[in-house]
Design a protein around this motif. Structure first.
Motif, PDB file in Angstrom:
ATOM      1  N   TRP A 103       0.862  -1.192   0.000  1.00  0.00           N
ATOM      2  CA  TRP A 103       0.000   0.000   0.000  1.00  0.00           C
ATOM      3  C   TRP A 103       0.897   1.240   0.000  1.00  0.00           C
ATOM      4  CZ3 TRP A 103      -5.165   0.297  -0.558  1.00  0.00           C
ATOM      5  CH2 TRP A 103      -5.956  -0.831  -0.287  1.00  0.00           C
ATOM      6  N   ARG A 104       0.758   2.049  -1.032  1.00  0.00           N
ATOM      7  CA  ARG A 104       1.503   3.308  -1.091  1.00  0.00           C
ATOM      8  C   ARG A 104       0.554   4.488  -0.887  1.00  0.00           C
ATOM      9  NH1 ARG A 104       6.803   3.078  -2.723  1.00  0.00           N
ATOM     10  NH2 ARG A 104       7.504   0.989  -3.353  1.00  0.00           N
TER      11      ARG A 104
ATOM     12  N   VAL B 250       4.647   9.965   6.651  1.00  0.00           N
ATOM     13  CA  VAL B 250       4.920   9.128   5.478  1.00  0.00           C
ATOM     14  C   VAL B 250       4.845  10.029   4.246  1.00  0.00           C
ATOM     15  CG1 VAL B 250       4.076   7.185   4.097  1.00  0.00           C
ATOM     16  CG2 VAL B 250       4.018   7.069   6.606  1.00  0.00           C
ATOM     17  N   GLU B 251       5.858   9.943   3.404  1.00  0.00           N
ATOM     18  CA  GLU B 251       5.867  10.806   2.207  1.00  0.00           C
ATOM     19  C   GLU B 251       4.893  10.269   1.158  1.00  0.00           C
ATOM     20  OE1 GLU B 251       7.335  13.685   1.906  1.00  0.00           O
ATOM     21  OE2 GLU B 251       8.293  13.510   3.869  1.00  0.00           O
ATOM     22  N   ILE B 252       4.355  11.179   0.382  1.00  0.00           N
ATOM     23  CA  ILE B 252       3.477  10.767  -0.724  1.00  0.00           C
ATOM     24  C   ILE B 252       4.278   9.857  -1.658  1.00  0.00           C
ATOM     25  CG2 ILE B 252       2.130  11.591  -2.704  1.00  0.00           C
ATOM     26  CD1 ILE B 252       0.914  12.365  -0.008  1.00  0.00           C
ATOM     27  N   GLY B 253       3.699   8.728  -2.007  1.00  0.00           N
ATOM     28  CA  GLY B 253       4.382   7.768  -2.881  1.00  0.00           C
ATOM     29  C   GLY B 253       5.074   6.653  -2.130  1.00  0.00           C
TER      30      GLY B 253
ATOM     31  N   MET C  80       3.170   2.757   3.021  1.00  0.00           N
ATOM     32  CA  MET C  80       2.631   3.161   4.314  1.00  0.00           C
ATOM     33  C   MET C  80       3.374   2.436   5.433  1.00  0.00           C
ATOM     34  SD  MET C  80       0.574   5.012   6.041  1.00  0.00           S
ATOM     35  CE  MET C  80       0.284   4.933   7.817  1.00  0.00           C
ATOM     36  N   ARG C  81       3.701   3.191   6.496  1.00  0.00           N
ATOM     37  CA  ARG C  81       4.445   2.652   7.631  1.00  0.00           C
ATOM     38  C   ARG C  81       3.540   1.808   8.546  1.00  0.00           C
ATOM     39  NH1 ARG C  81       5.956   7.524  10.625  1.00  0.00           N
ATOM     40  NH2 ARG C  81       7.630   7.851   9.142  1.00  0.00           N
TER      41      ARG C  81
ATOM     42  N   GLY D  17       7.685  -2.212   9.509  1.00  0.00           N
ATOM     43  CA  GLY D  17       7.929  -2.903   8.254  1.00  0.00           C
ATOM     44  C   GLY D  17       7.070  -2.477   7.088  1.00  0.00           C
ATOM     45  N   GLY D  18       6.070  -1.707   7.324  1.00  0.00           N
ATOM     46  CA  GLY D  18       5.262  -1.232   6.215  1.00  0.00           C
ATOM     47  C   GLY D  18       4.061  -2.108   5.915  1.00  0.00           C
TER      48      GLY D  18
END
Lengths: 339, 339
Positions: free
Chosen positions: A8-9, A65-68, A71-72, A97-98
Motif C-alpha cells: 500500500w503506497r 509518510v511521504e506521498i508515494g 505506508m508505515r 515494516g510497512g
C-alpha cells in the motif's frame, strides 16, 4: 518463492476520514538483497490509530509518510533470505515494516523474537508488542498509580486500554473503563477484571463516573480526548496524573485543531500533571517491559485480545474498524500464514 | 487607638467583570481579643488575579469566599495588641488577612518578619512574598530549566513573571517575555535582563516567538492562557515543560469554560508535561525560597517593582489595574503608613 511484493503506497494526504483513493495497493518486484539486508515475509501487520497521524503532515512525533512511499506499520514476519550475519531463514522478527507482504530491510532495524516460549505469535503484536509496552510505561512511569487509587481508562477494551486496566489491577487500584458498547463493557469487567465500565454511547459519562469513582479520579489514561476527556477532567483529584497516550476522537478533524479539555483550569486548581507519551521514547527500556509483561501473560494475570482481518487488500477495512470501534482488542491484518 | 475596622465584604458573586456593587465597604467595631489572638493593623494589602477566582464558586483550590464574608487577601501589618505569647506590639507580620484595615487573627496563623534586614517592607509582599515564592518553585521545581534552554514567560512584567525571568537568567537560560505594552517590554529587557520581549497587543506573538526563540521553547511559565498560550504551544520542543501558574485571560469568562490550548495534541507529539502550581502547596519549603530569593535581592541579582495604590477605598481600582494590565510589578494597596 514469490518474487513480487504487494504494498500500500500513500497517494495523497487524507482530509477527514480516510478515503479508498488516498492509498493504492500496488504489485512490484522484490529488490535484490544487498549486504546487511534480509528479506522478510510479513505475517501480521499492526494497524493503529496513530497510522492516521502518519498519513497527515501535521506537526508530529516522527516524519510523516511521504506521498508515494509504502505506508508505515508494525509487522511480525519470517526471514526468507538473509545477507546479514545475525539472521537465517526461518527466524521470526518484528519491527516497523510497512503495509506490504514482503520487506527488504536492514537486519539492524528488526528484532529477533525469542524462540520456544510457547507464547502465540499475535501476543508479540499486542500484550508484548508496542501497545503492551505503551500501556506498561504510560501507566507505571507517568501515571504512577498507588494501591487504593482510582484509575480511569478510555478505549478500555482496546489494545492499550485493556492492558492498562489489568496492570492497574495488579497494582491494587480501583479501575473504571470507558468503552463504546455493552459487549465491550461486559468484556472489560468480566474478562479483564475492571471494577466497572461505562458505555459512552448510551450512558452519561460524567454521571456514571461520579457513581463509579466515589473517591474521585487519581490517574486518567487518556486514549480518546474530546467530551469523554472533559467529563474525566471534571472529577480529577488533587495531584491527579493524566497520561496523554492518544486522542483518537480528534484524528479525523479536518480543521487541524485539537482542542484541550473544556475545563483546563482543573489542571491549575488540582495541581494536576498532564504528560504526553510516545512509546518509542522507551526503546532502551523495552526489555524491562517485555520481561514483566511476559511473566504476567504466562502466569495468566494479563489477558489480551487480538482481532484479525485476513489479507493485505483488507488493510483499510481493518483500520476503519478501529475508528468505528468495531474491533475488540488489538487489530491485526494477517498477510500470510504462520510458519 | 481607633476601635473601628473598615472591611470589604463580598455581597454577591461577580458575573464576568467585577462590578462595584459586588462588594461593599463597611465600618464595624473591632472585636475584643481572645486568648491566642493578636490585633494587627494592616499596612499593605496584596491584590492578585486569583482574587477573582476566590470571589466565584467555581471548583477551585481553596474554599470560595462566602457571601457576606470579608474578602480574602494577603497582608503585611503591625501588631497593635497581643494576647499571644509569640507577639508583642510593634512586631511586623504577614499572612492572609483580608481586605480590611484591622484584623483580629489567631497568632498561629501569621508569620513574624525577620527584623533589621534593611530590606524594604514591600519586598516581603513581592519578590520575597507569595509571588516571588510562586516564581521560585514554579520555575525551579516544575519548569526545571537547564542552562542554555529557552524559557518563555507571559505577563512578564508582572509580580510573578518578572521574578521568573530573572531566576531563569541566573540559571543560564535564554528568556523571552510577553507583555502588554512597549514600556513594559523595554522594562523587562532593560531592567530585568530578559533577552527579548514581545508586545502581544501590537505584535504577532507566533511570528515574534519564531524569531526570538530560534531553538524552540523548552519551558513556558504560563500566567495568561488563551491565544498567547496557543502561540507558545505551537513552538514547544520535545519534552517541554509548561508551568501552569495562571490563566488571567480567562478568569472573567462568564460561561465558566476555560478551554485548553487549540493545539493540545502538541502535548502528545512533543511528550510535553503540563503541571499546575499553587504556591500554598510549598508552605513547608517556604524558607528555602525566602533564603535564596533574599540573598539574590540583597546581592542585586533580583530586582522587583511594586505599584502602590493608597487607601482601602481604592482596592477594587487596584484589582482592576491588574486585569487591565495597568500595573507594573506587584500591585499593592497601602492601608496605613509604615511604622
Amino acid at each position: 518463492m514469490n518474487n513480487m511484493n504487494r504494498a500500500w503506497r500513500l497517494e495523497k494526504r487524507p482530509v477527514g476520514t480516510i478515503q479508498p483513493t488516498d492509498l493504492s495497493l500496488v504489485e512490484e518486484p522484490i529488490p535484490e538483497l544487498e549486504d546487511g539486508q534480509i528479506l522478510k515475509r510479513n505475517i501480521y501487520l499492526s494497524v493503529d490509530p496513530t497510522n492516521r497521524i502518519w498519513m497527515s503532515d501535521r506537526e508530529q512525533y516522527m516524519p510523516p509518510v511521504e506521498i508515494g512511499d509504502v505506508m508505515r506499520g508494525g509487522t511480525l514476519g519470517v526471514v526468507e533470505s538473509s545477507r546479514h550475519a545475525g539472521f537465517e531463514p526461518g527466524d521470526l522478527v518484528n519491527g516497523l515494516g510497512g503495509w506490504q507482504t514482503h520487506h527488504v530491510a536492514s537486519g539492524d532495524m528488526v528484532n529477533k523474537l525469542p524462540g520456544d516460549t510457547g507464547i502465540p505469535l499475535p501476543a508479540f503484536m499486542s500484550a508484548l508488542g508496542a501497545t503492551g509496552v505503551t500501556a506498561y510505561f504510560g501507566l507505571l512511569d507517568i501515571g504512577q498509580p498507588k494501591a487504593g487509587e482510582t484509575v480511569v481508562v478510555s478505549a478500555a477494551a482496546g489494545a492499550v486500554g485493556s492492558i492498562v486496566g489489568q496492570i492497574a489491577k495488579i497494582k491494587g487500584c480501583r479501575v473504571i473503563g470507558i468503552s463504546g458498547s455493552d459487549e465491550k463493557c461486559a468484556h472489560v469487567v468480566d474478562d479483564f477484571g475492571f471494577d466497572g465500565a461505562i458505555n459512552y454511547k448510551t450512558e452519561n459519562v460524567a454521571e456514571r463516573l461520579r457513581v463509579l469513582c466515589p473517591d474521585g479520579i487519581d490517574v486518567d489514561f487518556e486514549n480518546v480526548g474530546g467530551p469523554i476527556f472533559d467529563a474525566i477532567m471534571e472529577q480529577i483529584n488533587l495531584n491527579a496524573r493524566i497520561v496523554l497516550c492518544g486522542m483518537i476522537s480528534t484524528y479525523n478533524e479536518s480543521d487541524g485543531a485539537v482542542r484541550g479539555p473544556d475545563n483546563f483550569d482543573q489542571v491549575l486548581m488540582k495541581r494536576a500533571r498532564i504528560e504526553g507519551l510516545i512509546v518509542s521514547d522507551y526503546l532502551n527500556r523495552w526489555m524491562e517491559a517485555m520481561t514483566e509483561l511476559g511473566t504476567w501473560v504466562m502466569e495468566g494475570k494479563i489477558k489480551y485480545d487480538v482481532d484479525i482481518v485476513d489479507g493485505i487488500e483488507n488493510t483499510l477495512t481493518a483500520l476503519d474498524r478501529i475508528f468505528a470501534g468495531a474491533n475488540i482488542g488489538k487489530q491485526l491484518v494477517r498477510l500470510s500464514p504462520e510458519p
